[in-house]
Every structure is written in C-alpha cells, then in structure tokens.
Design a protein around this motif. Structure first.
Motif, mmCIF file in Angstrom:
data_model
loop_
_atom_site.group_PDB
_atom_site.id
_atom_site.type_symbol
_atom_site.label_atom_id
_atom_site.label_comp_id
_atom_site.label_asym_id
_atom_site.label_seq_id
_atom_site.Cartn_x
_atom_site.Cartn_y
_atom_site.Cartn_z
ATOM 1 N N LEU A 1 12.450 115.760 2.689
ATOM 2 C CA LEU A 1 13.274 114.940 3.574
ATOM 3 C C LEU A 1 14.428 114.353 2.788
ATOM 4 C CD1 LEU A 1 12.563 111.709 2.849
ATOM 5 C CD2 LEU A 1 10.521 112.275 4.135
ATOM 6 N N LEU A 2 15.430 113.881 3.507
ATOM 7 C CA LEU A 2 16.559 113.205 2.891
ATOM 8 C C LEU A 2 16.273 111.713 2.931
ATOM 9 C CD1 LEU A 2 19.354 113.520 1.605
ATOM 10 C CD2 LEU A 2 20.333 113.278 3.895
ATOM 11 N N HIS A 3 16.295 111.079 1.767
ATOM 12 C CA HIS A 3 16.035 109.648 1.651
ATOM 13 C C HIS A 3 17.371 108.940 1.478
ATOM 14 C CE1 HIS A 3 15.062 105.851 -0.317
ATOM 15 N NE2 HIS A 3 13.884 105.959 0.258
ATOM 16 N N MET A 4 17.652 107.943 2.331
ATOM 17 C CA MET A 4 18.908 107.192 2.255
ATOM 18 C C MET A 4 18.634 105.699 2.170
ATOM 19 S SD MET A 4 21.383 108.746 5.137
ATOM 20 C CE MET A 4 21.821 110.459 5.237
ATOM 21 N N ASN A 5 19.395 105.035 1.328
ATOM 22 C CA ASN A 5 19.458 103.589 1.306
ATOM 23 C C ASN A 5 20.946 103.255 1.368
ATOM 24 O OD1 ASN A 5 19.691 100.845 0.572
ATOM 25 N ND2 ASN A 5 17.724 100.938 -0.472
ATOM 26 N N LEU B 1 2.246 111.565 5.331
ATOM 27 C CA LEU B 1 1.238 112.620 5.226
ATOM 28 C C LEU B 1 0.495 112.877 6.535
ATOM 29 C CD1 LEU B 1 -0.336 111.761 1.768
ATOM 30 C CD2 LEU B 1 1.078 113.740 2.316
ATOM 31 N N ASN B 2 0.298 111.843 7.331
ATOM 32 C CA ASN B 2 -0.551 111.951 8.513
ATOM 33 C C ASN B 2 0.203 112.132 9.829
ATOM 34 O OD1 ASN B 2 -2.885 111.621 6.937
ATOM 35 N ND2 ASN B 2 -2.659 109.408 6.991
ATOM 36 N N ASN B 3 1.498 112.141 9.806
ATOM 37 C CA ASN B 3 2.301 112.285 11.020
ATOM 38 C C ASN B 3 3.306 113.411 10.838
ATOM 39 O OD1 ASN B 3 1.455 109.855 12.700
ATOM 40 N ND2 ASN B 3 1.888 108.932 10.727
ATOM 41 N N ALA B 4 3.963 113.739 11.933
ATOM 42 C CA ALA B 4 5.011 114.760 11.843
ATOM 43 C C ALA B 4 6.050 114.284 10.835
ATOM 44 C CB ALA B 4 5.653 114.977 13.201
ATOM 45 N N ALA B 5 6.276 115.070 9.823
ATOM 46 C CA ALA B 5 7.176 114.657 8.748
ATOM 47 C C ALA B 5 8.617 114.566 9.253
ATOM 48 C CB ALA B 5 7.087 115.658 7.599
ATOM 49 N N PRO B 6 9.289 113.448 8.991
ATOM 50 C CA PRO B 6 10.687 113.310 9.391
ATOM 51 C C PRO B 6 11.602 114.101 8.458
ATOM 52 C CG PRO B 6 10.006 111.381 8.169
ATOM 53 C CD PRO B 6 8.787 112.253 8.334
ATOM 54 N N ASN B 7 12.796 114.412 8.930
ATOM 55 C CA ASN B 7 13.823 115.031 8.082
ATOM 56 C C ASN B 7 14.620 113.975 7.325
ATOM 57 O OD1 ASN B 7 13.174 117.584 9.014
ATOM 58 N ND2 ASN B 7 14.657 117.487 10.669
ATOM 59 N N TYR C 1 11.137 104.398 -2.995
ATOM 60 C CA TYR C 1 11.945 105.598 -3.200
ATOM 61 C C TYR C 1 11.018 106.779 -3.394
ATOM 62 C CZ TYR C 1 16.117 102.789 -3.680
ATOM 63 O OH TYR C 1 17.165 101.942 -3.428
ATOM 64 N N PRO C 2 11.549 107.988 -3.336
ATOM 65 C CA PRO C 2 10.698 109.155 -3.581
ATOM 66 C C PRO C 2 9.872 108.983 -4.855
ATOM 67 C CG PRO C 2 12.837 109.876 -2.810
ATOM 68 C CD PRO C 2 12.920 108.377 -3.015
ATOM 69 N N GLY C 3 8.570 109.228 -4.712
ATOM 70 C CA GLY C 3 7.651 109.049 -5.816
ATOM 71 C C GLY C 3 7.131 107.623 -5.955
ATOM 72 N N LYS C 4 7.724 106.685 -5.220
ATOM 73 C CA LYS C 4 7.333 105.277 -5.336
ATOM 74 C C LYS C 4 7.186 104.609 -3.973
ATOM 75 C CE LYS C 4 9.441 104.753 -9.829
ATOM 76 N NZ LYS C 4 10.294 103.975 -10.689
ATOM 77 N N TYR C 5 6.812 105.374 -2.954
ATOM 78 C CA TYR C 5 6.633 104.786 -1.632
ATOM 79 C C TYR C 5 5.377 103.917 -1.613
ATOM 80 C CZ TYR C 5 9.899 108.379 0.076
ATOM 81 O OH TYR C 5 10.976 109.188 0.285
ATOM 82 N N PRO C 6 5.403 102.819 -0.845
ATOM 83 C CA PRO C 6 4.172 102.047 -0.669
ATOM 84 C C PRO C 6 3.096 102.908 0.011
ATOM 85 C CG PRO C 6 6.071 100.825 0.147
ATOM 86 C CD PRO C 6 6.537 102.218 -0.160
ATOM 87 N N LYS C 7 1.848 102.533 -0.171
ATOM 88 C CA LYS C 7 0.722 103.312 0.351
ATOM 89 C C LYS C 7 0.846 103.585 1.846
ATOM 90 C CE LYS C 7 -4.256 103.375 0.772
ATOM 91 N NZ LYS C 7 -5.512 102.679 0.545
ATOM 92 N N ARG C 8 1.211 102.592 2.639
ATOM 93 C CA ARG C 8 1.276 102.815 4.091
ATOM 94 C C ARG C 8 2.391 103.790 4.476
ATOM 95 N NH1 ARG C 8 4.278 98.008 6.988
ATOM 96 N NH2 ARG C 8 5.607 97.397 5.291
ATOM 97 N N VAL C 9 3.468 103.821 3.715
ATOM 98 C CA VAL C 9 4.531 104.799 3.974
ATOM 99 C C VAL C 9 4.041 106.200 3.612
ATOM 100 C CG1 VAL C 9 6.857 105.552 3.315
ATOM 101 C CG2 VAL C 9 6.380 103.120 3.690
ATOM 102 N N ARG C 10 3.389 106.346 2.457
ATOM 103 C CA ARG C 10 2.834 107.656 2.059
ATOM 104 C C ARG C 10 1.847 108.161 3.101
ATOM 105 N NH1 ARG C 10 1.971 105.000 -2.832
ATOM 106 N NH2 ARG C 10 -0.267 105.158 -2.491
#
Length: 83
Positions: free
Chosen positions: A41-45, A15-21, A2-11
């Motif tokens: 971005l909007l985070h959905m589960n 950070l390194n690619n075009a940021a999704p919405n 979740y926001p603030g708790k993404y795994p390292k590869r997601v972060r």
C-alpha cells in the motif's frame, strides 16, 4: 505509525480486513510518502498545517484517485508555522 512500526491494532486491521491501497496517517506531523512493501500500500503522512508543533513549514498533500490508482501527487507548502 509507519511501515514496519504500525501499532498492534493497525497491523491486525491490515491483516484481518481487505487490504487498502492507501493508508493516511497524520499523527507525527512529519511529511512522508512511502510504499509499504509488506502490505503493498501507499503510506502518506501530509505533515502539519497547524500553527503548533515542532514543524517549521506547514504542508498538505493533494492527489487524485482514479479507480485504484493514486496519481498527480503534490506537496503543497503553506508557509512558515508562525502567526
């Protein structure tokens, strides 16, 4: 994650690619929709629609994408988890 708790590869991806919405994550089976201020971005589960797990009600999300806007978001309950 979740926001603030993404795994390292997601972060690193964010950070390194075009940021999704929009970022959709479904591992936890917990229905959540929240704005991630750090990555703007909007985070959905969508929760869980299956018969197994600790959730009590099966849920899904329905929404429309209009250009770069996410709109008409609905939470749809599919009933109790049991058979």
């Amino acid at each position: 994650g979740y926001p603030g708790k993404y795994p390292k590869r997601v972060r690193e991806y964010l950070l390194n690619n075009a940021a999704p919405n929009l970022f959709i994550d479904g591992h936890s089976h917990i229905l959540k929709v929240m704005h991630d201020k750090q990555y703007d971005l909007l985070h959905m589960n969508p929760g869980a629609a299956g018969f197994y797990g600790f959730h009590k009600v099966k849920t899904i999300l329905r929404f429309e994408i209009n250009g770069s806007k996410i709109q008409a978001l609905e939470v749809i309950e599919l009933g109790k988890r049991g058979f």
